[in-house]
Design an enzyme around this catalytic site. Structure first.
Site, short mmCIF file in Angstrom:
data_model
loop_
_atom_site.label_atom_id
_atom_site.label_comp_id
_atom_site.label_asym_id
_atom_site.label_seq_id
_atom_site.Cartn_x
_atom_site.Cartn_y
_atom_site.Cartn_z
N ALA A 96 -1.72 -3.83 -4.07
CA ALA A 96 -1.52 -2.39 -4.24
C ALA A 96 -0.92 -1.74 -3.00
O ALA A 96 0.01 -0.94 -3.08
CB ALA A 96 -2.85 -1.72 -4.59
N GLU A 97 -1.45 -2.11 -1.84
CA GLU A 97 -1.03 -1.42 -0.62
C GLU A 97 0.40 -1.78 -0.22
O GLU A 97 1.17 -0.91 0.20
CB GLU A 97 -2.01 -1.75 0.52
N ARG A 138 -11.51 -1.70 -9.71
CA ARG A 138 -11.52 -3.10 -10.11
C ARG A 138 -12.97 -3.47 -10.42
O ARG A 138 -13.75 -3.80 -9.52
CB ARG A 138 -10.96 -4.00 -9.01
N ASP A 183 0.79 2.16 -8.28
CA ASP A 183 1.23 2.05 -6.89
C ASP A 183 2.60 2.70 -6.72
O ASP A 183 2.86 3.37 -5.72
CB ASP A 183 1.29 0.59 -6.46
#
Length: 317
Positions: free
Chosen positions: A34-35, A167, A257
């Site tokens: 994601a990051e 999650r 994202d």
């Protein structure tokens, strides 16, 4: 630095000879997290982004660092750990609306992140710190690292942006709810989805969710509504910004994202919140049309063309 983000990126394997892993004989290898999806999205839109993490001292970790560096993301704060491996996951794309993901990340190098891995000056020199709810779920030390990073940001006037990115398989529901609400209360900007809002507050009405998040401490709330667009809330303003239709959803993973990257890009460019959300909707829509977590992330020229055509056709808008 415009944006600094913290979290795990893993090696991604996708079946090629069959959509089902049980029958697949060949797999493509990529990367996803994601990051770094957000960081890559920002660099493609012309901004500076840095990533804080750990990878294993293995071939996967080396390949990952080379690739992400090649996308223009600063990796100077990524440490190499010789005691733990780089995490990996497998993604079955059965159809555009049926994607199954299986993770192999327990004990990974990134799960060993700890507050002492943070360079305070690196975070202090950023305009935004972007964090997700994935990282604190990986381990107690990761949780403490995120809390410390937020503290550094707030001490230095750096805006904190939080995507809950729930999650469920990583932790218990009680622990997840407690930590996500804690981080949300510390964030200046929060980017939840409808399902995450329901998980945290037990309500589905968008206006009620917006109020709950504002009352919890955030000053800007952008509630993602999927193809419908997004609903943003501040103390003085609230509005739905309609989404963009795509011909076919190929791979929805990474859309949230992409949305975050588009929104942050809009803020960095001085756009109003409404215009920044519109940009986020455009980036989020585009990424769903290409296989992969970040492969469909556009540059400014591609994004402008997509949004211009969509506005002209007046499909959803």
């Amino acid at each position: 630095m415009d944006v600094v983000t913290i979290g795990e990126t893993m090696v991604l394997f996708t079946p090629q000879s069959s959509p089902l892993m049980r029958y697949a004989e060949t797999f493509s290898r990529g990367f996803g997290g994601a990051e770094t999806n957000v960081a890559i999205g920002l660099t493609r839109l012309g901004h500076q982004a840095g990533w804080i993490s750990k990878v294993g001292n293995d071939e996967f970790g080396k390949a990952m660092l080379s690739f992400i560096r090649g996308e223009g993301v600063d990796i100077s704060q990524v440490k190499v750990d010789s005691t733990a491996p780089t995490g990996m996951y497998f993604k079955e794309i059965r159809s555009g609306n049926q994607v199954r993901v299986q993770y192999f990340r327990k004990g990974s190098a990134a799960s060993l992140l700890q507050p002492s891995d943070l360079d305070e000056k690196y975070i202090a020199n950023a305009k935004y710190l972007h964090v997700t709810g994935i990282t604190p779920a990986l381990s107690e030390s990761c949780y403490r690292t995120i809390i410390r990073a937020i503290s550094i940001a707030k001490e230095n006037g750096v805006k904190v942006v939080f995507d809950p990115n729930l999650r469920r398989k990583l932790w218990s529901e009680d622990r997840a709810r407690k930590v996500l609400l804690e981080i949300a209360s510390l964030a200046d900007i929060i980017l939840p989805g409808k399902d995450e809002g329901f998980f945290l507050f037990g309500v589905e009405d968008p206006e009620t969710l917006g109020e709950r998040f504002l009352n919890n401490g955030s000053s800007v709330v952008v509630l993602k509504l999927g193809a419908e667009g997004a609903y943003y809330f501040t103390q003085s303003e609230r509005k739905i910004v309609p989404g963009y239709q795509v011909d076919k959803v190929v791979d929805p993973v990474g859309a949230g994202d992409a949305f975050a990257a588009g929104f942050l890009s809009g803020l960095l460019n001085g756009l109003s919140i409404e215009k920044a959300v519109d940009k986020a909707n455009g980036v989020g829509a585009m990424v769903t049309m290409i296989p992969g977590d970040f492969e469909g992330l556009p540059d400014d020229e591609e994004l402008d063309a997509f949004m211009r055509v969509s506005n002209t056709e007046d499909v959803i808008r």
